[in-house]
Design a protein around this motif. Structure first.
Motif, PDB file in Angstrom:
ATOM      1  N   ILE A 254       0.822  -1.201   0.000  1.00 41.66           N
ATOM      2  CA  ILE A 254       0.000   0.000   0.000  1.00 41.66           C
ATOM      3  C   ILE A 254       0.859   1.255   0.000  1.00 41.66           C
ATOM      4  O   ILE A 254       0.358   2.342  -0.280  1.00 41.66           O
ATOM      5  CB  ILE A 254      -0.939  -0.049   1.215  1.00 41.66           C
ATOM      6  CG1 ILE A 254      -2.323  -0.390   0.731  1.00 41.66           C
ATOM      7  CG2 ILE A 254      -0.904   1.170   2.045  1.00 41.66           C
ATOM      8  CD1 ILE A 254      -3.389   0.459   1.059  1.00 41.66           C
ATOM      9  N   VAL A 255       2.144   1.097   0.280  1.00 43.91           N
ATOM     10  CA  VAL A 255       3.016   2.261   0.316  1.00 43.91           C
ATOM     11  C   VAL A 255       2.994   2.994  -1.019  1.00 43.91           C
ATOM     12  O   VAL A 255       2.948   4.217  -1.069  1.00 43.91           O
ATOM     13  CB  VAL A 255       4.452   1.850   0.686  1.00 43.91           C
ATOM     14  CG1 VAL A 255       5.417   2.972   0.379  1.00 43.91           C
ATOM     15  CG2 VAL A 255       4.523   1.512   2.148  1.00 43.91           C
ATOM     16  N   ALA A 256       3.004   2.250  -2.096  1.00 46.00           N
ATOM     17  CA  ALA A 256       2.974   2.893  -3.409  1.00 46.00           C
ATOM     18  C   ALA A 256       1.691   3.682  -3.578  1.00 46.00           C
ATOM     19  O   ALA A 256       1.689   4.822  -4.041  1.00 46.00           O
ATOM     20  CB  ALA A 256       3.094   1.843  -4.508  1.00 46.00           C
ATOM     21  N   PHE A 257       0.596   3.088  -3.190  1.00 43.85           N
ATOM     22  CA  PHE A 257      -0.676   3.771  -3.280  1.00 43.85           C
ATOM     23  C   PHE A 257      -0.661   5.024  -2.428  1.00 43.85           C
ATOM     24  O   PHE A 257      -1.169   6.067  -2.811  1.00 43.85           O
ATOM     25  CB  PHE A 257      -1.776   2.811  -2.813  1.00 43.85           C
ATOM     26  CG  PHE A 257      -3.123   3.442  -2.713  1.00 43.85           C
ATOM     27  CD1 PHE A 257      -3.669   3.747  -1.483  1.00 43.85           C
ATOM     28  CD2 PHE A 257      -3.833   3.746  -3.853  1.00 43.85           C
ATOM     29  CE1 PHE A 257      -4.910   4.329  -1.392  1.00 43.85           C
ATOM     30  CE2 PHE A 257      -5.076   4.326  -3.769  1.00 43.85           C
ATOM     31  CZ  PHE A 257      -5.620   4.624  -2.532  1.00 43.85           C
ATOM     32  N   MET A 258      -0.062   4.925  -1.269  1.00 43.49           N
ATOM     33  CA  MET A 258      -0.023   6.079  -0.370  1.00 43.49           C
ATOM     34  C   MET A 258       0.817   7.199  -0.947  1.00 43.49           C
ATOM     35  O   MET A 258       0.574   8.365  -0.658  1.00 43.49           O
ATOM     36  CB  MET A 258       0.528   5.660   0.995  1.00 43.49           C
ATOM     37  CG  MET A 258      -0.532   4.979   1.824  1.00 43.49           C
ATOM     38  SD  MET A 258      -0.105   4.976   3.549  1.00 43.49           S
ATOM     39  CE  MET A 258       1.288   3.886   3.529  1.00 43.49           C
ATOM     40  N   PHE A 259       1.804   6.813  -1.703  1.00 48.26           N
ATOM     41  CA  PHE A 259       2.624   7.853  -2.287  1.00 48.26           C
ATOM     42  C   PHE A 259       1.789   8.700  -3.235  1.00 48.26           C
ATOM     43  O   PHE A 259       1.872   9.935  -3.215  1.00 48.26           O
ATOM     44  CB  PHE A 259       3.808   7.231  -3.029  1.00 48.26           C
ATOM     45  CG  PHE A 259       4.812   8.239  -3.463  1.00 48.26           C
ATOM     46  CD1 PHE A 259       4.912   8.607  -4.798  1.00 48.26           C
ATOM     47  CD2 PHE A 259       5.644   8.842  -2.559  1.00 48.26           C
ATOM     48  CE1 PHE A 259       5.832   9.544  -5.194  1.00 48.26           C
ATOM     49  CE2 PHE A 259       6.564   9.788  -2.956  1.00 48.26           C
ATOM     50  CZ  PHE A 259       6.667  10.137  -4.286  1.00 48.26           C
ATOM     51  N   ALA A 260       0.986   8.058  -4.060  1.00 50.14           N
ATOM     52  CA  ALA A 260       0.098   8.818  -4.939  1.00 50.14           C
ATOM     53  C   ALA A 260      -0.844   9.659  -4.109  1.00 50.14           C
ATOM     54  O   ALA A 260      -1.115  10.817  -4.409  1.00 50.14           O
ATOM     55  CB  ALA A 260      -0.696   7.860  -5.827  1.00 50.14           C
ATOM     56  N   PHE A 261      -1.337   9.089  -3.045  1.00 47.16           N
ATOM     57  CA  PHE A 261      -2.226   9.793  -2.144  1.00 47.16           C
ATOM     58  C   PHE A 261      -1.543  11.033  -1.580  1.00 47.16           C
ATOM     59  O   PHE A 261      -2.111  12.114  -1.522  1.00 47.16           O
ATOM     60  CB  PHE A 261      -2.619   8.831  -1.028  1.00 47.16           C
ATOM     61  CG  PHE A 261      -3.598   9.393  -0.062  1.00 47.16           C
ATOM     62  CD1 PHE A 261      -3.177   9.943   1.125  1.00 47.16           C
ATOM     63  CD2 PHE A 261      -4.937   9.366  -0.341  1.00 47.16           C
ATOM     64  CE1 PHE A 261      -4.077  10.457   2.028  1.00 47.16           C
ATOM     65  CE2 PHE A 261      -5.860   9.870   0.562  1.00 47.16           C
ATOM     66  CZ  PHE A 261      -5.425  10.417   1.749  1.00 47.16           C
ATOM     67  N   LEU A 262      -0.296  10.857  -1.186  1.00 45.97           N
ATOM     68  CA  LEU A 262       0.430  11.986  -0.605  1.00 45.97           C
ATOM     69  C   LEU A 262       0.726  13.049  -1.645  1.00 45.97           C
ATOM     70  O   LEU A 262       0.689  14.241  -1.353  1.00 45.97           O
ATOM     71  CB  LEU A 262       1.731  11.506   0.029  1.00 45.97           C
ATOM     72  CG  LEU A 262       1.547  10.824   1.370  1.00 45.97           C
ATOM     73  CD1 LEU A 262       2.871  10.310   1.880  1.00 45.97           C
ATOM     74  CD2 LEU A 262       0.957  11.780   2.372  1.00 45.97           C
ATOM     75  N   LEU A 263       1.021  12.628  -2.851  1.00 49.54           N
ATOM     76  CA  LEU A 263       1.244  13.616  -3.901  1.00 49.54           C
ATOM     77  C   LEU A 263      -0.004  14.464  -4.083  1.00 49.54           C
ATOM     78  O   LEU A 263       0.059  15.671  -4.234  1.00 49.54           O
ATOM     79  CB  LEU A 263       1.588  12.925  -5.219  1.00 49.54           C
ATOM     80  CG  LEU A 263       3.037  12.522  -5.418  1.00 49.54           C
ATOM     81  CD1 LEU A 263       3.208  11.958  -6.815  1.00 49.54           C
ATOM     82  CD2 LEU A 263       3.948  13.715  -5.239  1.00 49.54           C
ATOM     83  N   THR A 264      -1.133  13.790  -4.080  1.00 46.79           N
ATOM     84  CA  THR A 264      -2.395  14.498  -4.173  1.00 46.79           C
ATOM     85  C   THR A 264      -2.520  15.505  -3.045  1.00 46.79           C
ATOM     86  O   THR A 264      -2.772  16.686  -3.264  1.00 46.79           O
ATOM     87  CB  THR A 264      -3.560  13.506  -4.049  1.00 46.79           C
ATOM     88  OG1 THR A 264      -3.397  12.492  -5.009  1.00 46.79           O
ATOM     89  CG2 THR A 264      -4.867  14.214  -4.229  1.00 46.79           C
ATOM     90  N   GLY A 265      -2.334  15.023  -1.846  1.00 51.05           N
ATOM     91  CA  GLY A 265      -2.462  15.904  -0.697  1.00 51.05           C
ATOM     92  C   GLY A 265      -1.432  17.008  -0.718  1.00 51.05           C
ATOM     93  O   GLY A 265      -1.710  18.140  -0.344  1.00 51.05           O
ATOM     94  N   ALA A 266      -0.230  16.678  -1.199  1.00 49.32           N
ATOM     95  CA  ALA A 266       0.841  17.667  -1.188  1.00 49.32           C
ATOM     96  C   ALA A 266       0.474  18.873  -2.036  1.00 49.32           C
ATOM     97  O   ALA A 266       0.769  20.016  -1.677  1.00 49.32           O
ATOM     98  CB  ALA A 266       2.139  17.046  -1.691  1.00 49.32           C
TER      99      ALA A 266
END
Lengths: 326, 330, 280
Positions: A254-266
């Protein structure tokens, strides 16, 4: 893998050609439409006189040479802009990720061990709230509460507006300031990180805690857990030393998915906190319709995501002994 | 039967599971004694409640309602708190399970899992001692190259070796009773024999009592002193092993024996018992075996029989005991 | 002919309880507001009706903004943008995703490979970046933002459907139906899709909230709804510039949170109830 990269670049090209108007606008900007020199140069470089297919090839060729065009607003090559702004985003993202995962795992373990009791409901509410809050709104609220009213934490930006940035070694203020031995600056940059990292990391806490909870509950119904209990192990040991090791494996993917999530949030968090990273760059570019910059950031985002996926696959294979040794 | 007082004593043990279809009464009043050093086999089909009985003994069924009494010496285990249970589990009474692949944690080495068991009961041991002890235990269960095997992961070992590892984990703290739940069902026949022989040796060396849960009467024959046959959550026959095989009393026991293929008789057809075991959430009135029993009479559906002593055997059958209702002690 | 298995109904749905129930009520309330507010609106959301930047109180429950408009009214009107947009996006994504995913899963072979490559490539982008890029290209505005979101969202459902179709395809009753010559399309429609709808339903419910968030985010950046439209994200942008008049941004934010949280709780409960683990 290279095929995917190729595909990403192609999609970005397609997107950029969606403009209903003259594609010339997207490369030169409205201001320069009347400037014949600029227009001619652009036409040559990007093949705008020619067919779409040839434009595509020109685009690809430029890309392979590391050329993503020139930003309208900064007048610099997009590649240069991105390179400058990336460390800020990375610093924020890493802190948010690490903090979010730690808290998320802890919360998930608590929720699984005390299933359906108070702490479970609290954890679930916290998690769901995290994915319900608009990041930009939460950021505004927190800024208002902790900065404007309570004065506990500093305001927007990476450091005090009157301060001087540390000498650039890594681009991470928290690292560079330590390397310089400037503890005051280190403290300042850490304090400035707290609010944006919290906002960014909240969503991570939500996702991770739900996943850990679900995975742990799955593990609890496994035979080896019952065996461990039958051998007289303490419940805490059963959870931490046995079940958790298995339950954390899906978390890695899920880390990869979270990275996309964080990019979004960033993107949104950086805007609210005036954080000079790639995210706010993307927002500024969007507001100004600075097409080369928009395209550049999008390309970067896609590529980064691909690489994180690859990395997490490798990490997972490494962590699961059944796969590692086969 | 061994002399002296029993070390483990079950009285009127009842286990009920809440299910969406209503309460499922998996165990309905089991009495059983285990004496030091002896081997008791608990036999029955799937669903007879044999595993659940022993799981309840160790308090390993958190979602079930358990009543009755399980006495370890003077300590009552039913309803005991976690610390009491933990002091017994793995230390006084150990359990070995059926499927060694899923019973071991796939992401931890064998050594690490054994160490965790050791530390649970002897927290003061140092790393070196733990490792030495683990290697020694692997020797005791006849695993070759114990020094290297200890760092292996479960999926790198064969089924037989995994079972040995589980046995090693179980005897780590020198328990007095070993409960083996279908220890050989998941293994090849030759490996079965090896494991049973290992258990026999361990029993002799350590005067270890064995409770052997199985549906395989063949395994029972060479490995048990006494046998308790269970059906639908109750003990229906209880006797020394020779009596069970030579003079089975309960119709269910007789039927089970007839299902065994035999070398000495000439039979072309392998028997089976018609019908299926009853649903624990929906038990018929009277004797639960009656629907499948060749000797059933009207009385059987009306009244559930109790255990009655007939010679060396305790049997719960209205037909065999002529409707006698006098209960019997274990 | 072997019939596909039927679902067993068990009285009152278990998931409709606790927070999920509150979520459903909240959603119903918002839908009603969105549908009926033109009839009973306290003020005109676009007109200046009072002195500027007034604190919350009576009669302006959430105060007024920098142009003197009633914040509470504007917040209620915001639902008329966010809810229908999210609905359309989800519906379109599900339909497109179902068609593409089902075809890919059922046909297999090179059709599957090509379609899935395309899906993979699209999903390689962080959604907001892709949506930003597409909207910027097409030109800012709610309609283009909607198109952008559909383009970003359909791959999720394509993947989901494909996985479901592949799982169900192997089952015996499908094989037997094929063997006796039932048309492929009929098989898809009557055998496979009914079994697949559960995860789609759960996903769509939770995605509804995420689309609302994305809409607001795009508007916040200036790519979605533009002023003076009373869209929640755009209102928060205005609130950001009037930082000390905290109510301007708070009201639409609370609206967003209430809607998204409601759908999240609902989706979470649905997921829990459809995901049956054993009792013992």
């Amino acid at each position: 893998m290279p095929f995917l990269l190729f595909g990403i670049a192609s999609i970005v090209f397609l997107v950029s050609r969606l403009t209903p108007g003259d594609p010339l606008i997207t490369i030169v900007g409205e201001r320069n439409l009347n400037n014949p020199e600029v227009v001619a140069a652009a036409k040559a470089k990007w093949g705008l006189d020619q067919s779409v297919l040839q434009q595509y090839f020109a685009y690809m060729k430029n890309l392979l040479q590391g050329n993503m065009g020139t930003s309208f607003t900064t007048r610099q090559p997009v590649v240069h802009d991105l390179w400058q702004r990336l460390p800020a985003t990375l610093e924020l993202t890493i802190y948010a990720l690490v903090g979010g995962v730690s808290i998320g795992v802890t919360l998930g373990v608590l929720a699984a061990r005390h299933r359906n009791k108070f702490i479970d409901h609290v954890a679930r509410f916290f998690a769901l709230l995290g994915s319900s809050l608009p990041a930009f709104w939460a950021g505004l609220l927190l800024l208002y509460a902790f900065y404007a009213r309570l004065r506990w934490l500093p305001g927007p930006g990476r450091i005090d507006p009157r301060g001087v940035a540390p000498d650039k070694v890594t681009g991470f203020y928290t690292v560079d300031s330590l390397l310089m031995g400037d503890l005051a600056l280190w403290k300042d940059s850490m304090m400035h990180l707290i609010l944006p990292a919290c906002v960014l990391g909240w969503g991570v806490v939500g996702i991770v805690s739900r996943l850990v909870r679900a995975s742990l509950l799955d593990e609890f119904s496994m035979d080896y857990v019952r065996v461990a209990r039958a051998m007289g192990l303490r419940e805490r040991t059963v959870v931490n030393s046995h079940a958790l090791r298995n339950a954390l494996l899906p978390t890695i993917t899920i880390v990869a998915f979270m990275f996309a999530f964080l990019l979004t949030g960033a993107v949104l968090t950086e805007t609210v906190f005036s954080w000079p990273g790639a995210g706010s760059y993307a927002v500024d570019a969007s507001r100004n319709l600075d097409y080369p910059a928009i395209i550049g950031v999008t390309l970067l985002g896609g590529t980064a995501f691909l690489f994180t996926n690859l990395f997490s696959d490798i990490a997972y294979a490494f962590a699961d002994p059944r796969i590692r040794l086969s | 039967m061994a002399g002296g007082a029993p070390i483990l004593s079950l009285r009127d043990l009842r286990v009920t599971f809440p299910t969406p279809a209503g309460p499922a009464r998996a165990v309905r009043g089991v009495d059983l004694d285990v004496f030091a050093g002896e081997s008791v086999a608990v036999v029955g089909e799937s669903g007879s409640g044999k595993s659940v009985t022993m799981l309840a003994t160790l308090g390993l069924l958190p979602q079930a309602q358990v009543s009755g009494s399980v006495k370890w010496g003077n300590t009552e285990l039913v309803g005991a708190n976690v610390d009491t249970l933990r002091s017994v589990r793995g230390r006084r009474i150990s359990m070995v399970f059926q499927d060694p692949m899923t019973s071991l944690n796939p992401v931890l080495t064998v050594g690490k899992q054994m160490t965790l068991v050791m530390k649970a009961h002897q927290p003061r041991l140092g790393k070196k001692e733990l490792r030495a002890k683990a290697v020694d235990l692997l020797h005791q269960v006849a695993i070759p190259q114990a020094g290297r095997r200890i760092d292996a992961y479960p999926h790198e070992l064969s089924g037989g070796m995994r079972q040995r590892v589980m046995i090693a984990m179980a005897i780590t703290n020198d328990p007095e009773v070993l409960i083996a739940d279908e220890p050989t069902t998941a293994l090849d026949v030759t490996v079965q024999a090896q494991i049973m022989e290992l258990l026999r040796n361990l029993r002799e060396e350590k005067n270890l009592a064995l409770v052997l849960i199985t549906h395989d009467l063949g395994v029972v024959a060479g490995n048990a002193d006494r046998v308790a046959v269970m059906y639908a959550g109750r003990v229906v026959e209880r006797a020394p092993v020779l009596d069970v095989f030579a003079r089975p009393q309960h119709p269910y026991t007789t039927a089970l024996l007839e299902c065994l293929p035999r070398l000495d008789l000439r039979k072309e057809v392998v028997n089976s018992i018609g019908g299926t075991p009853p649903n624990p959430a929906n038990l018929p009135s009277g004797c639960p075996f009656a629907p499948r029993c060749p000797r059933a009479v009207d009385l059987c559906s009306a009244q559930e029989p109790v255990l009655v002593r007939m010679g060396a055997t305790d049997v719960a059958c209205s037909v065999v005991s002529d409707g006698a209702t006098a209960g019997v002690s274990v | 002919m072997i019939a596909p298995p039927r679902r067993v109904r068990r009285g009152r749905p278990e998931w409709l309880r606790g927070p999920a129930l509150i979520g459903v009520i909240a959603i119903v309330v918002w839908v009603l507001i969105a549908l009926t507010i033109p009839l009973w609106t306290p003020y005109d959301p676009l007109a200046s009706v009072a002195p500027r930047l007034q604190d919350p109180g009576w009669p302006h429950l959430m105060g007024t903004d920098q142009l003197g408009r009633d914040v509470f009214t504007r917040t209620l009107w915001g639902s008329r943008t966010s809810l229908p947009v999210a609905f359309v996006v989800i519906l379109a994504s599900v339909i497109i995703g179902t068609v593409i995913g089902a075809v890919a899963g059922y046909r297999g072979g090179w059709v599957d490979a090509v379609l899935m490559r395309f899906v993979d490539m699209t999903m390689a982008f962080p959604p907001i970046l892709l949506a930003m890029a597409i909207t910027a290209s097409l030109g800012p505005g709610v309609r283009n933002a909607l198109i952008a979101m559909v383009l970003v969202w359909w791959p999720i459902y394509a993947r989901l459907l494909r996985a479901q179709v592949i799982a169900v395809k192997q089952r015996e009753y499908v094989e037997s139906a094929e063997a006796i010559g039932v048309k492929r399309f009929t098989i898809l429609r009557r055998y496979i899709l009914p079994m697949a709808y559960t995860p789609v339903l759960v996903n769509a419910t939770m995605d509804f909230g995420q689309v609302v968030l994305l809409t607001a985010s795009l508007s916040f950046i200036g790519l979605g709804a533009r002023p003076p439209s009373p869209e929640w994200g755009a209102m928060i942008t205005e609130g950001a510039t009037q930082f000390y008049s905290w109510w301007i941004a708070t009201a639409p934010g609370l609206a967003i949170v209430s809607v998204v949280l409601a759908f999240n709780y609902l989706g979470d409960a649905l997921r829990d109830s459809f995901d049956v683990k054993g009792v013992v």
